[in-house]
Design an enzyme around this catalytic site. Structure first.
Site, PDB file in Angstrom:
ATOM      1  N   ASP A  10      31.993  40.790  29.503  1.00  0.00           N
ATOM      2  CA  ASP A  10      31.044  39.778  29.956  1.00  0.00           C
ATOM      3  C   ASP A  10      31.026  39.666  31.483  1.00  0.00           C
ATOM      4  O   ASP A  10      31.968  40.050  32.164  1.00  0.00           O
ATOM      5  CB  ASP A  10      31.405  38.412  29.352  1.00  0.00           C
ATOM      6  CG  ASP A  10      32.826  37.984  29.701  1.00  0.00           C
ATOM      7  OD1 ASP A  10      33.716  38.858  29.695  1.00  0.00           O
ATOM      8  OD2 ASP A  10      33.049  36.792  29.991  1.00  0.00           O
ATOM      9  N   GLU A  11      29.942  39.102  31.958  1.00  0.00           N
ATOM     10  CA  GLU A  11      29.804  38.664  33.350  1.00  0.00           C
ATOM     11  C   GLU A  11      30.204  39.726  34.374  1.00  0.00           C
ATOM     12  O   GLU A  11      30.996  39.472  35.268  1.00  0.00           O
ATOM     13  CB  GLU A  11      30.623  37.380  33.565  1.00  0.00           C
ATOM     14  CG  GLU A  11      30.118  36.234  32.708  1.00  0.00           C
ATOM     15  CD  GLU A  11      30.905  34.948  32.886  1.00  0.00           C
ATOM     16  OE1 GLU A  11      30.269  33.895  33.011  1.00  0.00           O
ATOM     17  OE2 GLU A  11      32.146  34.973  32.883  1.00  0.00           O
TER      18      GLU A  11
END
Ligand code: ACM
Length: 714
Positions: free
Chosen positions: A320-321
């Site tokens: 993620d991210e």
């Protein structure tokens, strides 16, 4: 004093036994999660010190340990000491367990967790195909225990039960802030009590690398401040979970969220080091270098170690991210993207995931990752873990991928239980067909650790996660919010029997706040408890804009004592609704509400008068005490206008609404939750001449709509 006291006690006894009698008559049991099929029968099975459990059919250590744990809790709650000896004739025991077989040695996604439970006045019979099914049934059995005029009984029922989803999890972030062994163990007990079956450990992030690596010891030695699990300790957790029918699987978030890896291994990063453990919160730029073969070599070795340590078939790679600013700034990587024909940094991330997939598969595991890893070329047995929302989960399912949902179950965001409860991995209006729906395996509640210490974590997880557990286990049509709120406090108290500290710790923190005994300390603690019971921590990510914190900041302020989903405020809001809907407030209709408000407005003077040397703490409580007195007095005036059936002046209304706007603004990162219902009282008083032209429900809707603030006050 004496006669008064006796009178009050007598009154209490009468009302308690009335409540109990009502329970028996209506056969309402405080079950959570609700079983798939439940029929109440007349009467119940008496529980006495002769109570014994007989095991027929398969019998093993896991099952006996589960029976022992159940008996510990049964004895605590009944104060009875049972003999604990298995009866000579198992079939004659008060509770007979007929277990078909051991089930899987290691809890598995396709474990048969179904059971049936038949309780009559003479015996309870629990049948399950596996030990884990029997464990689930034992939890239901214990939840059926209740008091009656004749002593303790197990309500007579006929239950056929099985889970709606096979993947019912809790994710604990042990990376950002450290959570020691006892936290994990007691939460595993809580999970088992509400039939959750997956513990997902978020083990590494920018702020910590929390597992021992024998191959690459610099990872945990330099990335954890000494706060990590040895492999032996992790085995202990996995075994503790196995004994409760719970899978444990690890997440090693890469290629972003990896600062802690780079402290010992800066050569893996996309930017030249050195690196230090990140102490704060946010999305940080350090990211693995996908062009560096040393990255895959280390991951191969490390994942090999972890694959051997964690028996579960799934390994979470995060993903993620990844903003990729360090990729943009690295010319070698820009060349690499061109050389490999990867198009852009999303292509680079996909390339990295493909390489990781091969490593994960080589070690016999299936890959799971956050939404961002989704790519149509990945094999269909990977799991998409959705933090972004049901839409991205549905899109993956339409392409044939399995998934689990965490969006809507972020319990660190301090939202009310009802919101999580109504959030469904496969809602009624789903656009997925039958086959696609089966690809949604379930969901996980997630407790991210930015604002969570070992002292506060239980109260951030429980009791709200019990309602989420019901969403994952019970049929979709079990979604009556009022009924859930009736059962939740009962389950919450039972969870304490397992050593969970969600109710105990806030009390201890409150006492610490006021400190050493002095004249009136208990009195002040009582008043502060009431004040705090009416506030909630700010929701979502707002706290981060109000208070600065690192992983070392003590989580001991007012907001840390405060709980999500204030029951007192909910009760107040419901009583306000009743009053608004009433035809008139004559004959003392508002008497009870007025009594409650009178108590509230007396609190601030106590707090304002505190004479102790705790400046920070009193500074946090004072503005809220001021808001409470202000809000309470406005409520008193609005009720007086309604009782008199007289309309207040427009100036009065404007002035009160503006005061309430001020009171609605968070202070000390908490919000006073009674402001909204008091706005409704003001509007009801102001517009009461319109009441006659509407039905009670129309009128309530009108008042609520008009009272709703136009925008969230900041
Ligand atoms: C996440 O919340 N970034 C998984």
């Amino acid at each position: 004093m004496r006669p008064n006291k006796i009178f009050i006690i007598a009154l209490l006894i009468v009302s308690i036994s009335t409540a109990m009698a009502q329970n028996r008559v209506t056969a309402y049991s405080y079950l959570m999660p609700m079983p798939a099929s439940l029929q109440y029968k007349e009467g119940g099975l008496k529980v006495t010190s002769a109570f014994a459990v007989g095991i027929k059919g398969h019998n093993d250590e896991r099952l006996r340990a589960a029976v022992d744990r159940m008996l510990n809790r049964l004895e605590m709650r009944t104060t009875l000491a049972t003999s604990r000896k298995p009866p000579a004739d198992a079939a004659s025991a008060a509770l007979v367990i007929e277990c078909g077989g051991p089930g899987k040695t290691i809890p598995a996604l396709d474990e048969d967790e179904s059971y049936s439970l038949d309780v009559s006045g003479s015996q309870a019979v629990l049948k399950a195909a596996t030990v884990v099914g029997a464990m689930r049934g034992l939890e239901t059995f214990l939840q059926l225990l209740d008091g009656s005029k004749d002593g303790f009984v197990i309500q007579a029922v006929s239950i056929q039960d099985k889970p709606r989803f096979p993947w019912r999890g809790l994710m604990i972030d042990i990376a950002r802030r450290w959570q020691p062994m006892e936290v994990i163990k007691r939460n595993l007990d809580g999970m088992a009590a509400v039939k959750l079956n997956v513990l997902h450990l978020h083990i590494t992030d920018d702020q910590g690398f929390r597992i021992e690596s024998k191959l690459y010891p610099k990872l945990h030695q330099m990335g954890s401040d000494g706060n990590y699990y040895t492999q032996a300790q992790m085995k202990e957790i996995i075994e503790y979970a196995r004994m409760r029918g719970i899978r444990v699987y690890p997440e090693f978030d890469t290629p972003g969220h990896t600062t802690s890896w780079f402290v010992g291994h800066p050569e893996l990063a996309s930017k030249v080091g050195p690196y230090e453990i990140e102490r704060g919160w946010g999305v940080y730029q350090p990211v693995m270098d996908p062009s560096n073969e040393a990255v895959y070599q280390l991951l191969d070795g490390f994942f090999g170690e972890m694959a051997a340590l964690f028996p579960d078939p799934y390994l979470h790679i995060g993903g993620d991210e990844v903003e990729g600013k360090d990729w943009d700034a690295n010319q070698n990587l820009q060349n690499f993207i061109i050389q490999k024909g990867l198009k852009d940094k999303e292509g680079l991330h996909a390339y990295y995931n493909q390489r990781l997939l091969k490593i994960v598969q080589k070690h016999g595991k299936k890959m799971i990752g956050w939404d961002e890893i989704f790519h149509p070329n990945l094999p269909k047995d990977i799991v998409i873990h959705s933090w972004r929302g049901p839409k991205s989960l549905a899109e993956a399912a339409k392409k044939g991928f399995t998934g689990i949902l965490s969006n809507g179950y972020y319990i660190d965001l301090m939202q009310p239980t009802s919101e999580h409860y109504l959030n469904d991995p496969v809602p009624e209006n789903t656009t997925l067909n039958e086959a696609e729906q089966k690809l949604i395996l379930g969901g996980e509640a997630t407790i991210w650790a930015e604002w969570t210490s070992p002292e506060t974590i239980d109260s951030r997880i429980w009791p709200r996660t019990a309602a989420i557990a019901e969403r994952f286990w019970s049929p979709r049509n079990v979604r009556d919010v009022a009924d859930m709120y009736q059962r939740l406090p009962v389950i919450s108290v039972q969870l304490e029997d397992l050593g969970l500290l969600h109710k105990k710790n806030p009390e201890a923190m409150l006492r610490r706040w006021i400190g050493t005994p002095f004249g009136g300390a208990d009195f002040i603690v009582d008043r502060l408890r009431t004040l705090i019971s009416l506030v909630e921590p700010v929701k979502g990510y707002r706290r981060g804009s109000m208070q600065k914190a690192t992983q070392f900041t003590p989580m001991t302020r007012m907001v840390d004592i405060a709980q999500a989903d204030s029951a007192a405020a909910r009760q107040f809001a419901s009583e306000v609704e009743t009053i608004i809907k009433a035809d008139s407030l004559k004959n003392g209709v508002a008497a009870s509400l007025k009594g409650v408000i009178a108590e509230w407005v007396s609190i601030p003077s106590t707090i304002i008068g505190i004479d102790i040397q705790k400046p920070n703490i009193i500074a946090e409580a004072l503005p809220l005490a001021g808001d409470l007195i202000q809000t309470g007095m406005i409520a008193q005036e609005a009720i007086a206008w309604l009782e008199a059936q007289k309309t207040p002046s427009a100036e009065w209304v404007t002035e009160q609404l503006s005061r309430l706007d001020e009171a609605a603004k968070p202070k000390a990162a908490v919000e006073l939750m009674i402001v909204k219902p008091v706005r409704e009282l003001v509007i009801a008083a102001a517009d009461q001449s319109r009441r006659a032209s509407m039905s009670a429900d129309e009128w309530l809707k009108y008042v609520k709509t008009k009272a709703a603030p136009q925008k969230t006050p900041r």
